[in-house]
Motif scaffolding. Structure first.
Motif, PDB file in Angstrom:
ATOM      1  N   ASP A   8     -87.865 -47.517  74.435  1.00 41.59           N
ATOM      2  CA  ASP A   8     -88.649 -48.751  74.350  1.00 41.59           C
ATOM      3  C   ASP A   8     -88.505 -49.451  72.999  1.00 41.59           C
ATOM      4  OD1 ASP A   8     -90.094 -46.845  72.972  1.00 41.59           O
ATOM      5  OD2 ASP A   8     -92.007 -47.303  73.912  1.00 41.59           O
ATOM      6  N   GLY A   9     -87.502 -49.057  72.193  1.00 39.29           N
ATOM      7  CA  GLY A   9     -87.169 -49.760  70.958  1.00 39.29           C
ATOM      8  C   GLY A   9     -87.960 -49.356  69.730  1.00 39.29           C
ATOM      9  N   LYS A  10     -88.717 -48.267  69.814  1.00 39.65           N
ATOM     10  CA  LYS A  10     -89.515 -47.827  68.665  1.00 39.65           C
ATOM     11  C   LYS A  10     -88.761 -46.765  67.865  1.00 39.65           C
ATOM     12  CE  LYS A  10     -93.814 -48.836  71.013  1.00 39.65           C
ATOM     13  NZ  LYS A  10     -95.053 -48.306  71.566  1.00 39.65           N
ATOM     14  N   PRO A  11     -88.871 -46.808  66.524  1.00 37.88           N
ATOM     15  CA  PRO A  11     -88.215 -45.801  65.697  1.00 37.88           C
ATOM     16  C   PRO A  11     -88.836 -44.415  65.912  1.00 37.88           C
ATOM     17  CG  PRO A  11     -88.973 -47.656  64.363  1.00 37.88           C
ATOM     18  CD  PRO A  11     -89.556 -47.813  65.722  1.00 37.88           C
ATOM     19  N   GLN A  27     -94.359 -42.126  51.978  1.00 32.52           N
ATOM     20  CA  GLN A  27     -95.197 -42.129  53.182  1.00 32.52           C
ATOM     21  C   GLN A  27     -95.500 -43.546  53.655  1.00 32.52           C
ATOM     22  OE1 GLN A  27     -95.839 -39.508  55.110  1.00 32.52           O
ATOM     23  NE2 GLN A  27     -94.520 -38.429  53.664  1.00 32.52           N
ATOM     24  N   ALA A  28     -95.682 -44.481  52.720  1.00 32.14           N
ATOM     25  CA  ALA A  28     -95.943 -45.874  53.099  1.00 32.14           C
ATOM     26  C   ALA A  28     -94.726 -46.475  53.797  1.00 32.14           C
ATOM     27  CB  ALA A  28     -96.315 -46.695  51.871  1.00 32.14           C
ATOM     28  N   SER A  34     -92.482 -47.022  61.170  1.00 33.74           N
ATOM     29  CA  SER A  34     -92.943 -46.534  62.472  1.00 33.74           C
ATOM     30  C   SER A  34     -93.642 -47.620  63.290  1.00 33.74           C
ATOM     31  CB  SER A  34     -93.858 -45.322  62.305  1.00 33.74           C
ATOM     32  OG  SER A  34     -95.079 -45.704  61.715  1.00 33.74           O
ATOM     33  N   THR A  35     -94.001 -48.748  62.672  1.00 35.21           N
ATOM     34  CA  THR A  35     -94.643 -49.843  63.412  1.00 35.21           C
ATOM     35  C   THR A  35     -93.629 -50.850  63.949  1.00 35.21           C
ATOM     36  OG1 THR A  35     -94.965 -51.289  61.490  1.00 35.21           O
ATOM     37  CG2 THR A  35     -96.691 -49.659  61.949  1.00 35.21           C
ATOM     38  N   TRP A  36     -92.378 -50.750  63.522  1.00 28.83           N
ATOM     39  CA  TRP A  36     -91.353 -51.695  63.959  1.00 28.83           C
ATOM     40  C   TRP A  36     -91.005 -51.475  65.426  1.00 28.83           C
ATOM     41  CZ3 TRP A  36     -87.036 -51.932  59.672  1.00 28.83           C
ATOM     42  CH2 TRP A  36     -87.610 -52.322  58.471  1.00 28.83           C
TER      43      TRP A  36
END
Length: 58
Positions: A8-11, A27-28, A34-36
């Motif tokens: 579904d295109g998520k990392p 971590q940031a 991870s939100t891309w």
């Protein structure tokens, strides 16, 4: 960073390869990536390499 894209295109499988200064934004950066979501066409392939550099703000 290195990562795979889910169907579904998520990392996924995000790995930090190098950072400077070490440990400060690790971590940031992982949390932000991870939100891309990749919205382009998903084509079958073995691997794709993408490299980008975020220069420091002035």
């Amino acid at each position: 960073m290195e990562f795979d894209l889910s169907a579904d295109g998520k990392p996924i499988n995000i790995t930090l390869l190098e950072s400077s200064p070490t440990g400060v934004f690790d971590q940031a950066g992982i949390a932000a990536l991870s939100t891309w979501v990749y919205l382009g066409e998903m084509l079958p392939c073995d691997a794709v390499s993408l490299s980008f550099n975020l220069p420091p703000e002035r």
